[in-house]
Design an enzyme around this catalytic site. Structure first.
Site, short mmCIF file in Angstrom:
data_model
loop_
_atom_site.label_atom_id
_atom_site.label_comp_id
_atom_site.label_asym_id
_atom_site.label_seq_id
_atom_site.Cartn_x
_atom_site.Cartn_y
_atom_site.Cartn_z
N HIS A 116 0.83 -1.21 0.00
CA HIS A 116 0.00 0.00 0.00
C HIS A 116 0.87 1.26 0.00
CE1 HIS A 116 -3.07 2.68 2.00
NE2 HIS A 116 -3.80 2.08 1.09
N MET A 175 -8.65 11.31 -5.84
CA MET A 175 -9.89 10.67 -5.36
C MET A 175 -9.88 9.16 -5.56
SD MET A 175 -12.68 10.89 -8.32
CE MET A 175 -12.39 9.84 -9.74
N ALA A 176 -10.55 8.50 -4.66
CA ALA A 176 -10.89 7.10 -4.86
C ALA A 176 -12.00 7.06 -5.91
CB ALA A 176 -11.38 6.49 -3.55
N LYS A 224 -20.22 5.10 -14.42
CA LYS A 224 -19.07 5.91 -14.82
C LYS A 224 -17.89 5.68 -13.88
CE LYS A 224 -22.03 9.42 -16.84
NZ LYS A 224 -22.39 10.83 -16.89
N GLY A 306 -8.15 20.42 -4.22
CA GLY A 306 -6.92 20.49 -3.42
C GLY A 306 -6.78 21.77 -2.63
N GLN A 307 -7.69 22.73 -2.84
CA GLN A 307 -7.55 24.02 -2.15
C GLN A 307 -7.78 23.87 -0.64
OE1 GLN A 307 -10.06 27.12 -3.78
NE2 GLN A 307 -9.07 28.72 -2.57
P1 NAI Z 1 -12.11 13.10 -1.08
O1 NAI Z 1 -13.48 12.67 -1.42
O2 NAI Z 1 -11.86 13.65 0.28
O3 NAI Z 1 -11.62 14.20 -2.14
C1 NAI Z 1 -11.59 13.91 -3.52
C2 NAI Z 1 -11.16 15.13 -4.30
O4 NAI Z 1 -12.21 16.09 -4.31
C3 NAI Z 1 -9.93 15.85 -3.76
O5 NAI Z 1 -9.07 16.19 -4.80
C4 NAI Z 1 -10.48 17.10 -3.11
O6 NAI Z 1 -9.57 18.17 -3.17
C5 NAI Z 1 -11.69 17.36 -3.95
N1 NAI Z 1 -12.72 18.10 -3.19
C6 NAI Z 1 -13.34 17.67 -2.06
N2 NAI Z 1 -14.21 18.60 -1.67
C7 NAI Z 1 -14.12 19.63 -2.55
C8 NAI Z 1 -14.78 20.89 -2.68
N3 NAI Z 1 -15.71 21.29 -1.81
N4 NAI Z 1 -14.45 21.67 -3.71
C9 NAI Z 1 -13.50 21.28 -4.59
N5 NAI Z 1 -12.86 20.12 -4.53
C10 NAI Z 1 -13.17 19.31 -3.52
O7 NAI Z 1 -11.05 11.91 -1.33
P2 NAI Z 1 -11.26 10.33 -1.29
O8 NAI Z 1 -11.86 9.87 -2.55
O9 NAI Z 1 -11.93 9.96 -0.03
O10 NAI Z 1 -9.74 9.82 -1.23
C11 NAI Z 1 -8.93 10.10 -0.08
C12 NAI Z 1 -7.53 9.61 -0.27
O11 NAI Z 1 -7.47 8.20 -0.30
C13 NAI Z 1 -6.79 10.05 -1.53
O12 NAI Z 1 -5.56 10.62 -1.12
C14 NAI Z 1 -6.51 8.75 -2.30
O13 NAI Z 1 -5.31 8.75 -3.06
C15 NAI Z 1 -6.43 7.78 -1.17
N6 NAI Z 1 -6.64 6.40 -1.58
C16 NAI Z 1 -5.57 5.55 -1.61
C17 NAI Z 1 -5.74 4.22 -1.94
C18 NAI Z 1 -4.57 3.29 -1.99
O14 NAI Z 1 -4.78 2.10 -2.12
N7 NAI Z 1 -3.35 3.76 -1.91
C19 NAI Z 1 -7.06 3.68 -2.27
C20 NAI Z 1 -8.10 4.67 -2.27
C21 NAI Z 1 -7.90 5.98 -1.92
#
Ligand code: NAI
Length: 349
Positions: A116, A175-176, A224, A306-307
């Site tokens: 991971h 994002m996931a 999608k 990312g903000q």
């Molecule tokens: P999330 O749902 O918190 O955010 C997803 C994206 O949406 C981000 O880029 C965030 O900046 C953007 N965002 C969120 N709210 C926003 C808003 N109000 N306005 C504008 N943009 C907004 O992220 P999620 O899907 O829960 O993922 C969290 C982390 O988990 C990520 O870092 C991802 O790489 C990691 N991850 C890692 C895995 C692994 O196996 N290594 C597997 C799955 C996820």
């Protein structure tokens, strides 16, 4: 518990080193985890340390991996992680991709046989910091139901993207491909809080708000998101000759075995496509444009991806990072792990 970034990094590094990782690798993993916590991505921060420690202690993360990088074409390469720490391997592989893209304009580097690797934005930001576009995708163990399916097939298969603007600012989208990452469910469990009922389904395939009843995560936007997860699996699994789909090794399976996961980094050097300064100027303009869009009812402002995390990172620097007490107490204890994660159903409570 509120801790400074430095203190948190020190606690994580010490714990992972005591579990068996070299100081260099413990430091590399700690850097990615603290980055995640500092940006508010608690699902991929300190909360993971006990799991990693158990896998390290049981032999499922190679503490002395033979990392190797092979350039397989002018812009292509393969990094073999030898089932060492995914965080460290993915970072080194991104360094190789950046080196290649400086010369050729684009680089595609497969990262093979890793554990991971955490929050993917860490790696794409490496590229954006040196004025390139970074894109990274990786496999995760099967936890998401495909659209129309009643059993998991794909992982939460994340996609991360970063593009540099002016003054070291950047857009970071990460994002996931499920509505939420599995770590967010873990985070809700650790806080004993309910989850929105559109994140996951229970053992009957029904939506659930109870994080302890989750038996499958839902893809974003139905068919999608399911299609995106498939694309990630092809790019970071099938393309690299690794196990794919529901053959990807589970997070909580045999912790004495390496996971053989795959990740793919793509780096694009804007200077090969347009004027670099204009590119950065226009990325900054995009950020400003988005912030200036008239907000919908209930919103104060439109943020660019990312903000929020970037602001939180600055706050964490100034005011420390909030870590749940259980995780903090584990980090300061002498316990390496409590045999919590081995051979468990991935959705076990
Ligand atoms: P999330 O749902 O918190 O955010 C997803 C994206 O949406 C981000 O880029 C965030 O900046 C953007 N965002 C969120 N709210 C926003 C808003 N109000 N306005 C504008 N943009 C907004 O992220 P999620 O899907 O829960 O993922 C969290 C982390 O988990 C990520 O870092 C991802 O790489 C990691 N991850 C890692 C895995 C692994 O196996 N290594 C597997 C799955 C996820």
């Amino acid at each position: 518990m509120n801790v400074t970034k430095e203190k948190l990094k020190d606690l994580i590094r010490t714990k992972l080193h005591n579990a068996g990782l070299s100081v260099e690798h413990a430091d590399g993993v700690a850097d990615v985890l603290v980055y995640a916590d500092a940006r508010g991505i608690h699902s991929h921060g300190a909360i993971r340390v006990e799991y990693y420690s158990e896998r390290i202690a049981k032999g499922g993360i190679n503490v002395n991996p033979d990392f190797s990088f092979e350039k397989t074409g002018p812009s292509a390469g393969l990094f073999n992680g030898d089932n060492g720490s995914g965080h460290v391997a993915a970072k080194k592989a991104m360094d190789e991709a950046i080196k290649m893209a400086k010369e050729t304009g684009i680089a595609v580097v497969g990262v093979k046989r890793i554990s991971h690797s955490g929050a993917l934005s860490y790696f794409v930001q490496q590229a954006a910091r040196v004025e390139m576009i970074g894109l990274s995708v990786c496999q995760a163990d099967p936890m998401a139901v495909p659209f129309g399916g009643a059993e998991p097939y794909y992982g939460t298969n994340p996609i991360a993207f970063a593009a540099p603007g002016k003054d070291q600012k950047m857009i970071t989208f990460d994002m996931a491909t499920t509505v939420k990452a599995w770590g967010k469910v873990l985070d809700a469990r650790s806080k004993n809080e309910p989850i929105p009922d559109n994140w996951a389904v229970d053992q009957h395939g029904e939506p659930t708000a109870d994080p302890f009843q989750v038996n499958g995560l839902l893809p974003i936007a139905g068919a999608k998101g399911y299609g995106l997860a498939m694309m990630v699996d092809i790019l970071s699994g099938i393309l690299l000759g690794l196990p794919f789909g529901n053959r990807v090794s589970p997070l909580y399976g045999d912790l004495s075995k390496g996971r053989d996961l795959g990740q793919l980094h793509i780096v694009i050097n804007p200077a090969f496509f347009t004027d670099l300064e204009t590119f950065k100027q226009n990325i900054s303009q995009t950020m400003a444009d988005l912030n200036n869009i008239t907000p919908a009812p209930g919103f104060e402002q439109v943020s660019y991806p990312g903000q929020g995390s970037a602001l939180r990172e600055i706050e964490s620097e100034q005011n420390g990072i909030e870590i749940v007490d259980d995780v903090y107490n584990y980090l300061i204890s002498d316990v390496i792990h409590s045999n919590k994660y081995g051979n468990k159903d991935p959705f076990a409570k």
